[in-house]
Design an enzyme around this catalytic site. Sequence first.
Site, short mmCIF file in Angstrom:
data_model
loop_
_atom_site.label_atom_id
_atom_site.label_comp_id
_atom_site.label_asym_id
_atom_site.label_seq_id
_atom_site.Cartn_x
_atom_site.Cartn_y
_atom_site.Cartn_z
N ASP A 38 42.55 45.15 66.12
CA ASP A 38 41.61 44.17 66.27
C ASP A 38 42.01 42.83 66.81
O ASP A 38 41.20 41.76 67.01
CB ASP A 38 40.84 43.89 64.95
CG ASP A 38 41.59 43.01 63.94
OD1 ASP A 38 42.73 44.04 63.53
OD2 ASP A 38 41.33 42.24 63.31
N ASP A 53 45.38 49.75 63.16
CA ASP A 53 45.67 48.62 62.38
C ASP A 53 44.78 48.76 61.04
O ASP A 53 43.69 49.90 61.11
CB ASP A 53 45.40 47.57 63.27
CG ASP A 53 45.56 46.22 62.17
OD1 ASP A 53 46.35 46.07 61.56
OD2 ASP A 53 44.47 45.46 62.19
#
Length: 232
Positions: free
Chosen positions: A187, A20
């Site tokens: 995350d 990400d």
Amino acid sequence: MLIKLTGHFQGHLPQLIAFDLDGTLVDSVPDIAAATDRMLVALGHPAAGEQRVRSWVGNGAGLLVKRALADSYDPAAVAAVSDAEFDPAMAAFREYYAEENGRLTRLYAGVSDVLNAFYDLGVPMAVITNKPKIFADPLLAELDIARYFELVLGGECLPQKKPHPMPLEQASRQFGVSSARSLMVGDSRNDVEAAKAAGWVSAALTYGYNHGEPVANSEPDWLLDDFRELIL
């Protein structure tokens, strides 16, 4: 080195690592907040401030703008934002964020060292983000890490974005690798849920953007407090 990592892949390196972007590789909220506040003020709304914006990011620019207009994370309030409100706000946000993108965004500690280590090991790497690719590509270049990634999938690149598994499945196909030998590093619950649905191994960093809830609640395969734990 790499003992913990290879332990998730039966003693082998992963065939593909996808990361990400916002909240994982970079802390981009200062720039996103600046653009969001400029958009709000231009449309006659009060500025939200960085702290509130930090709780709204993670699901793509469109949803961020709707949350800002609603001044809420509540799905019902967000759904009530009309197209007449959203369309000019989205256009303004894109304009302002194009100007702010990269000004205050910084890599998290250890990111360059870890990416370089995997690059030297020959592990293919990709970025799978809900951020529009038009913003992701120049940001990666500005921070001098674009060279590490053979693929960058933004939130608008496919019909579905995370937490849907489609971007991860596309990456597996494009690289010709096994899902079970692929690692998604993120995350938020969006990253963990996408990895689970795609059959990937998930690693979640505790320091990122996860809408105020501990990412541990999503039960990733691997929980990290520091990016450098990927290679230590």
